[in-house]
Design a protein around this motif. Structure first.
Motif, PDB file in Angstrom:
ATOM      1  N   ARG A 184      15.579  -2.588   3.060  1.00 30.74           N
ATOM      2  CA  ARG A 184      14.505  -3.530   1.610  1.00 30.74           C
ATOM      3  C   ARG A 184      13.144  -3.374   1.851  1.00 30.74           C
ATOM      4  NH1 ARG A 184      14.188  -2.532  -3.215  1.00 30.74           N
ATOM      5  NH2 ARG A 184      14.062  -4.408  -4.183  1.00 30.74           N
ATOM      6  N   LEU A 185      13.199  -3.595   3.472  1.00 32.24           N
ATOM      7  CA  LEU A 185      11.520  -3.800   2.427  1.00 32.24           C
ATOM      8  C   LEU A 185      10.639  -2.806   3.465  1.00 32.24           C
ATOM      9  CD1 LEU A 185       9.389  -6.718   3.288  1.00 32.24           C
ATOM     10  CD2 LEU A 185       9.193  -6.174   6.293  1.00 32.24           C
ATOM     11  N   CYS A 186      11.151  -1.546   3.199  1.00 31.78           N
ATOM     12  CA  CYS A 186      10.540  -0.530   3.544  1.00 31.78           C
ATOM     13  C   CYS A 186      10.439  -0.048   1.922  1.00 31.78           C
ATOM     14  CB  CYS A 186      11.312   0.146   4.395  1.00 31.78           C
ATOM     15  SG  CYS A 186      10.788  -0.191   6.439  1.00 31.78           S
ATOM     16  N   GLU A 187      11.177  -0.210   1.687  1.00 27.42           N
ATOM     17  CA  GLU A 187      11.742   0.087  -0.080  1.00 27.42           C
ATOM     18  C   GLU A 187      10.151  -0.078  -0.493  1.00 27.42           C
ATOM     19  OE1 GLU A 187      15.615  -1.047  -1.568  1.00 27.42           O
ATOM     20  OE2 GLU A 187      16.377   0.437  -0.635  1.00 27.42           O
ATOM     21  N   LEU A 188      10.130  -1.777  -0.783  1.00 30.69           N
ATOM     22  CA  LEU A 188       8.877  -1.992  -1.110  1.00 30.69           C
ATOM     23  C   LEU A 188       7.474  -2.035  -0.486  1.00 30.69           C
ATOM     24  CD1 LEU A 188      10.710  -5.752  -1.453  1.00 30.69           C
ATOM     25  CD2 LEU A 188      10.625  -4.205  -3.280  1.00 30.69           C
ATOM     26  N   GLU A 189       7.684  -2.036   0.500  1.00 26.87           N
ATOM     27  CA  GLU A 189       6.430  -2.006   1.262  1.00 26.87           C
ATOM     28  C   GLU A 189       6.221  -0.786   2.261  1.00 26.87           C
ATOM     29  OE1 GLU A 189       3.241  -4.063   1.546  1.00 26.87           O
ATOM     30  OE2 GLU A 189       4.053  -4.176  -0.696  1.00 26.87           O
ATOM     31  N   PRO A 190       6.245   0.631   1.331  1.00 33.42           N
ATOM     32  CA  PRO A 190       6.855   1.627   2.414  1.00 33.42           C
ATOM     33  C   PRO A 190       5.406   2.055   3.164  1.00 33.42           C
ATOM     34  CG  PRO A 190       6.335   2.723   0.160  1.00 33.42           C
ATOM     35  CD  PRO A 190       6.456   1.061   0.127  1.00 33.42           C
ATOM     36  N   ASP A 191       4.161   1.540   3.046  1.00 33.44           N
ATOM     37  CA  ASP A 191       3.249   1.746   3.612  1.00 33.44           C
ATOM     38  C   ASP A 191       3.032   0.910   5.233  1.00 33.44           C
ATOM     39  OD1 ASP A 191       2.833   4.341   2.734  1.00 33.44           O
ATOM     40  OD2 ASP A 191       1.128   3.376   1.440  1.00 33.44           O
ATOM     41  N   ASP A 192       4.455  -0.270   5.202  1.00 37.41           N
ATOM     42  CA  ASP A 192       4.246  -0.633   6.540  1.00 37.41           C
ATOM     43  C   ASP A 192       4.752  -0.067   8.088  1.00 37.41           C
ATOM     44  OD1 ASP A 192       3.822  -3.173   8.386  1.00 37.41           O
ATOM     45  OD2 ASP A 192       4.994  -4.381   6.856  1.00 37.41           O
ATOM     46  N   PRO A 193       3.521   0.049   8.861  1.00 41.25           N
ATOM     47  CA  PRO A 193       3.836   1.223  10.379  1.00 41.25           C
ATOM     48  C   PRO A 193       4.810  -0.226  10.586  1.00 41.25           C
ATOM     49  CG  PRO A 193       1.990   0.361  10.308  1.00 41.25           C
ATOM     50  CD  PRO A 193       2.085   0.334   8.935  1.00 41.25           C
ATOM     51  N   GLY A 194       4.730  -1.609  10.712  1.00 38.92           N
ATOM     52  CA  GLY A 194       5.444  -2.982  11.242  1.00 38.92           C
ATOM     53  C   GLY A 194       7.503  -2.357  10.446  1.00 38.92           C
ATOM     54  N   ALA A 195       7.030  -2.682   9.779  1.00 36.59           N
ATOM     55  CA  ALA A 195       8.187  -2.747   9.210  1.00 36.59           C
ATOM     56  C   ALA A 195       9.114  -1.648   9.380  1.00 36.59           C
ATOM     57  CB  ALA A 195       8.753  -2.964   7.319  1.00 36.59           C
ATOM     58  N   TRP A 196       8.621  -0.061   9.438  1.00 42.74           N
ATOM     59  CA  TRP A 196       9.353   1.144   9.681  1.00 42.74           C
ATOM     60  C   TRP A 196       9.620   0.652  11.654  1.00 42.74           C
ATOM     61  CZ3 TRP A 196      11.756   4.456   6.714  1.00 42.74           C
ATOM     62  CH2 TRP A 196      11.308   4.339   5.649  1.00 42.74           C
ATOM     63  N   LYS A 197       8.830  -0.167  12.070  1.00 43.87           N
ATOM     64  CA  LYS A 197       8.906   0.560  13.618  1.00 43.87           C
ATOM     65  C   LYS A 197      10.047  -0.426  13.778  1.00 43.87           C
ATOM     66  CE  LYS A 197       5.686  -1.982  16.107  1.00 43.87           C
ATOM     67  NZ  LYS A 197       4.444  -2.069  17.195  1.00 43.87           N
ATOM     68  N   GLY A 198       9.684  -2.054  13.449  1.00 38.76           N
ATOM     69  CA  GLY A 198      11.146  -3.059  13.293  1.00 38.76           C
ATOM     70  C   GLY A 198      12.004  -1.739  12.989  1.00 38.76           C
TER      71      GLY A 198
END
Length: 432
Positions: free
Chosen positions: A31-45
């Motif tokens: 859900r966080l990646c949907e809201l913040e698609p350019d956050d590399p930390g979220a994608w890595k987590g």
């Protein structure tokens, strides 16, 4: 409202990670990646959670997205670490192989995964000698001749290597922003990137302990580690965060670790083995002068913070003072100061170990052992008299030397140094 939801999801993922619930971590981060698609930390987590759930294809996809975002942001260290991670999951992942391969356009490099055989480094550096046995002066200036008593100055006051090309600037600018690597040209930088390996630590895990063998330098990619002195009575000396590095002396010397490193939180590191530097120097010895120049500044800065010689001296004044010292290298057994002869200058130990030996009619007596930060030669200089003991290198060491003819001039410009040296000399006289 959106920012509140983002914070809530981030907190939810963090708590789930602490509870060891990767399914809830993945749910929150999706859900966080949907809201913040350019956050590399979220994608890595998210990639980490998928891996823990046994979903490697989804893990790789999320990590590829993270690597791309880190690259776009110029966070080269983080991008390299994620690429190494991807290749641990899928060693044949084409896009990631391509991302690293274009940085290693040099023949005979290790594979993009940076895999090496565990155990003690046995690769040989310039002139066919193991790097821990090399005299660095011979590499920087091959035609050099040893000075009296085996003292050898390492000439490192040269211009840094030329600027990187556009390709390297774009793909590795985050790594170049780490001060240690600014002296490297594009070719050398590519070789280091190719050979780095990824190290993961969980919260509280110890990377190495004081006294352990030292064989690698580490760059923090994610998380934080703490430097701890004297495990018997732990004292936290420093915290290293993303972009920071530690263990630099291990690149060039076979010496035990002088402190313990422990992860404050879950952490990822990029490791550069001493054998990698040995391979690099065998083919490109010219990069050594730049690396030594930086390591000298790094070690001197630490010396100013920790050595009793510099107590009470401000940072700017200490940095100016440090530039008056020459960088010296000595082999095991070299005599730096000879009893009954005047000292050739003031020495400060950067790395290594010295023994202070008083020669007596019946037998010689070792009266002190000197380590990083300790001075020697000050008593002879202050008293304008012969040295009362000899100083011998217990192993290969690096020192700072302030020659005798510059000593008086420096003391006049830095009266606090005069006071500190006199105090140390008085204390040593009382100990004898």
């Amino acid at each position: 409202m959106r920012s509140g939801e983002i914070c809530r999801l981030a907190d939810q993922a963090s708590w789930a990670q602490r509870e060891g619930n990767p399914a809830r971590v993945a749910e929150a981060l999706e859900r966080l990646c949907e809201l913040e698609p350019d956050d590399p930390g979220a994608w890595k987590g998210r990639g980490r959670a998928y891996q823990e759930l046994g979903r490697p294809l989804e893990a790789v996809a999320a990590l590829v997205r993270a690597a791309g975002l880190y690259t776009e942001a110029g966070a080269g260290i983080q991008a390299i670490a994620v690429c190494k991670w991807i290749l641990e999951i899928d060693p044949t992942h084409t896009a990631t192989l391509d991302r690293l391969t274009h940085l290693q356009q040099v023949a005979d490099l290790p594979g993009p995964g940076g895999r090496r055989t565990p155990g003690r480094a046995t690769h040989r550096g310039a002139r066919g000698a193991p790097i821990e046995e090399l005299m660095l002066r011979d590499v920087v200036e091959p035609e050099s001749v040893a000075d009296a008593a085996g003292l050898r100055e390492i000439p490192i006051e040269r211009e840094p290597a030329g600027p990187l090309g556009n390709e390297a600037q774009q793909t590795a600018r985050g790594l170049v922003s780490t001060p240690l690597f600014r002296c490297l040209g594009a070719r050398a930088l590519r070789r280091l990137i190719a050979a780095t390996r990824l190290v993961r630590l969980s919260e509280g895990q110890v990377l190495f302990r004081q006294g352990d063998p030292a064989d690698a330098l580490y760059v923090v990619s994610e998380g934080a580690v703490v430097l701890i002195a004297d495990p018997g009575a732990p004292q936290r000396l420093a915290v290293f965060e993303p972009g920071d590095f530690f263990g630099e002396v291990a690149l060039l010397a076979d010496q035990p670790r002088n402190a313990t490193i422990q992860a404050l939180i879950d952490t990822q590191l990029l490791a550069i083995d001493r054998e990698v530097i040995g391979d690099l120097l065998a083919d490109e010895p010219e990069v050594l002068a730049g690396m030594l120049r930086f390591l000298r500044e790094r070690l001197v800065a630490r010396l100013i913070r920790t050595s009793p010689v510099f107590a009470g001296i401000g940072h700017a004044e200490g940095a100016q003072l440090a530039r008056a010292f020459r960088l010296m290298e000595v082999q095991e057994g070299a005599v730096l100061i000879e009893q009954a002869a005047p000292s050739c200058g003031l020495f400060l130990v950067l790395a290594g170990e010295l023994r202070v030996i008083e020669e007596q009619p019946d037998c010689d007596k070792e009266i002190a052992t000197l380590h990083a930060g300790d001075p020697c030669g000050e008593m002879s200089l202050l008293d304008a008299a012969p040295a009362v003991a000899s100083v011998v290198a217990a192993r290969k060491s690096w020192l700072l030397l302030l020659p005798r003819d510059e000593f008086d001039r420096v003391l006049k410009a830095h009266p606090r140094l005069d006071e500190r040296l006199a105090s140390i000399a008085d204390a040593r006289r009382r100990q004898r």
